[in-house]
Design a protein around this motif. Sequence first.
Motif, PDB file in Angstrom:
ATOM      1  N   UNK A 128       3.074  -0.947  10.031  1.00  0.00           N
ATOM      2  CA  UNK A 128       2.779  -2.252  10.612  1.00  0.00           C
ATOM      3  C   UNK A 128       1.628  -2.188  11.621  1.00  0.00           C
ATOM      4  N   UNK A 129       1.447  -1.000  12.222  1.00  0.00           N
ATOM      5  CA  UNK A 129       0.458  -0.882  13.292  1.00  0.00           C
ATOM      6  C   UNK A 129      -0.969  -1.061  12.773  1.00  0.00           C
ATOM      7  N   UNK A 130      -1.262  -0.566  11.575  1.00  0.00           N
ATOM      8  CA  UNK A 130      -2.634  -0.633  11.096  1.00  0.00           C
ATOM      9  C   UNK A 130      -2.827  -1.816  10.168  1.00  0.00           C
ATOM     10  N   UNK A 131      -3.522  -2.809  10.643  1.00  0.00           N
ATOM     11  CA  UNK A 131      -3.863  -3.924   9.776  1.00  0.00           C
ATOM     12  C   UNK A 131      -5.380  -4.007   9.672  1.00  0.00           C
ATOM     13  N   UNK A 132      -5.829  -4.434   8.524  1.00  0.00           N
ATOM     14  CA  UNK A 132      -7.272  -4.526   8.339  1.00  0.00           C
ATOM     15  C   UNK A 132      -7.788  -5.782   9.027  1.00  0.00           C
ATOM     16  N   UNK A 133      -9.099  -5.915   9.097  1.00  0.00           N
ATOM     17  CA  UNK A 133      -9.662  -7.065   9.795  1.00  0.00           C
ATOM     18  C   UNK A 133      -9.612  -8.317   8.924  1.00  0.00           C
ATOM     19  N   UNK A 134      -9.317  -8.142   7.643  1.00  0.00           N
ATOM     20  CA  UNK A 134      -9.286  -9.287   6.730  1.00  0.00           C
ATOM     21  C   UNK A 134      -7.887  -9.880   6.679  1.00  0.00           C
ATOM     22  N   UNK A 135      -7.783 -11.188   6.512  1.00  0.00           N
ATOM     23  CA  UNK A 135      -6.482 -11.768   6.240  1.00  0.00           C
ATOM     24  C   UNK A 135      -6.283 -11.770   4.733  1.00  0.00           C
ATOM     25  N   UNK A 136      -5.020 -11.935   4.312  1.00  0.00           N
ATOM     26  CA  UNK A 136      -4.722 -11.750   2.897  1.00  0.00           C
ATOM     27  C   UNK A 136      -5.482 -12.720   2.009  1.00  0.00           C
ATOM     28  N   UNK A 137      -5.608 -13.964   2.436  1.00  0.00           N
ATOM     29  CA  UNK A 137      -6.287 -14.936   1.571  1.00  0.00           C
ATOM     30  C   UNK A 137      -7.764 -14.603   1.397  1.00  0.00           C
ATOM     31  N   UNK A 138      -8.394 -14.105   2.489  1.00  0.00           N
ATOM     32  CA  UNK A 138      -9.799 -13.692   2.368  1.00  0.00           C
ATOM     33  C   UNK A 138      -9.927 -12.493   1.439  1.00  0.00           C
ATOM     34  N   UNK A 139      -8.989 -11.551   1.599  1.00  0.00           N
ATOM     35  CA  UNK A 139      -9.023 -10.354   0.771  1.00  0.00           C
ATOM     36  C   UNK A 139      -8.890 -10.708  -0.708  1.00  0.00           C
ATOM     37  N   UNK A 140      -7.934 -11.592  -1.018  1.00  0.00           N
ATOM     38  CA  UNK A 140      -7.722 -11.981  -2.416  1.00  0.00           C
ATOM     39  C   UNK A 140      -8.977 -12.633  -2.985  1.00  0.00           C
ATOM     40  N   UNK A 141      -9.648 -13.447  -2.169  1.00  0.00           N
ATOM     41  CA  UNK A 141     -10.872 -14.102  -2.644  1.00  0.00           C
ATOM     42  C   UNK A 141     -11.971 -13.089  -2.905  1.00  0.00           C
ATOM     43  N   UNK A 142     -12.075 -12.084  -2.020  1.00  0.00           N
ATOM     44  CA  UNK A 142     -13.101 -11.060  -2.215  1.00  0.00           C
ATOM     45  C   UNK A 142     -12.835 -10.256  -3.479  1.00  0.00           C
ATOM     46  N   UNK A 143     -11.560  -9.913  -3.705  1.00  0.00           N
ATOM     47  CA  UNK A 143     -11.214  -9.157  -4.921  1.00  0.00           C
ATOM     48  C   UNK A 143     -11.611  -9.959  -6.148  1.00  0.00           C
ATOM     49  N   UNK A 144     -11.267 -11.244  -6.147  1.00  0.00           N
ATOM     50  CA  UNK A 144     -11.595 -12.083  -7.292  1.00  0.00           C
ATOM     51  C   UNK A 144     -13.105 -12.196  -7.472  1.00  0.00           C
ATOM     52  N   UNK A 145     -13.812 -12.369  -6.355  1.00  0.00           N
ATOM     53  CA  UNK A 145     -15.267 -12.480  -6.423  1.00  0.00           C
ATOM     54  C   UNK A 145     -15.909 -11.241  -7.003  1.00  0.00           C
ATOM     55  N   UNK A 146     -15.420 -10.089  -6.576  1.00  0.00           N
ATOM     56  CA  UNK A 146     -15.994  -8.837  -7.054  1.00  0.00           C
ATOM     57  C   UNK A 146     -15.762  -8.672  -8.555  1.00  0.00           C
ATOM     58  N   UNK A 147     -14.533  -8.915  -9.032  1.00  0.00           N
ATOM     59  CA  UNK A 147     -14.299  -8.694 -10.459  1.00  0.00           C
ATOM     60  C   UNK A 147     -15.067  -9.709 -11.302  1.00  0.00           C
ATOM     61  N   UNK A 148     -15.196 -10.926 -10.791  1.00  0.00           N
ATOM     62  CA  UNK A 148     -15.940 -11.945 -11.546  1.00  0.00           C
ATOM     63  C   UNK A 148     -17.426 -11.584 -11.621  1.00  0.00           C
ATOM     64  N   UNK A 149     -17.992 -11.145 -10.491  1.00  0.00           N
ATOM     65  CA  UNK A 149     -19.415 -10.776 -10.493  1.00  0.00           C
ATOM     66  C   UNK A 149     -19.666  -9.569 -11.376  1.00  0.00           C
TER      67      UNK A 149
END
Lengths: 214, 134
Positions: A95-116
Amino acid sequence: MTIYSLYIFDRHCSCVYYHDWHRSLRAKVATEGNILPAVSHEVYSKPTEGDVSGTPTPSYPGSRLALSSSTGIVVAVNEQPPPTPATVATQTATQATTSSLSFDEEAKLVYGVILSLRNLIKKLSGRDEQFVNYRTSTYKLHLFETVSGFKFVMLSDPNTDSLRFILRQIYAGPFLEYVVKNPLVSMDSKERGIDNELFRLSTDRLVRNVSVFS
Amino acid sequence: MVTYSLWVINKAGGLVYQRNFADGLAQLSSNEYLVLAGTLHGIHAITSRLSPTGTSSGVQVIEGETLKITIFLTLTGTKFVLVTSLADQNSEPVLRKVYEAYADTVMKNPFQTPEMPIRTDNFDLRISTLLGGS
């Protein structure tokens, strides 16, 4: 060798399911309204200790009903999904280590990368060639796309071979059985995800039995 | 094992060198190559942020069903990209040799403007001996 996480996207670009295993850097909880309900109970902001009496995450009505796949009879009705011991352990440990991205942003980036990448490969090859996977120094991303436009994305250790067959197994097994054949899951609704207990449990079992999972 | 194409992308995402060595890819115009290079530059930046375990490099190898894209990022931010067939095992050492050739013939060329398209005969020559092609 390990498997980190699984995302499922529908053809409307939204993330409808998420599951993670050995992830040491977690995404922050999603901003409310930016992610569909019933994607994964881990990504929503939880009610604080003070109002435990409040309704258990309002985003879950209906999906707690588990149906027997052959008869269609309701075999279990739950208020809160009983978390498997393993997920509880990883949650408290990391729980202590969280990334700087929130989950919704992360999901959008993943989708963007695979689409591109899909478009890049298609354009470059000049034919209907599929993008399969990519690798960085710390992880490898695998993509499996169904004819109906669902995209199964898995993140694993960079040294694993192609995991497309597992994504295909998830599609042919748990996904068909507990999502497509489940009348309580509204696919393509643009309003809710596809998370339900039986799908989560059988996907979990399937992934844990893979040889690269440890 | 076929090497299709070599790109050099500067640190701003602009394509400064592009050369094809074998047929098998689509015939694209130089504008389309510029767009693809820019896309790749953006994808590279995003992939380093998606790591499930902490800091990560950007994307290093992209695989399709028959082709493979290997990306080598230098410390100064220049990217060397090699498009090969999927079976090719030799891309990374080749890209290091290309970087060597780049350092020798482009960076040491007093008439070369940094970050601008590479028009140096010697670089072309070194790449030809490395990767073949005319």
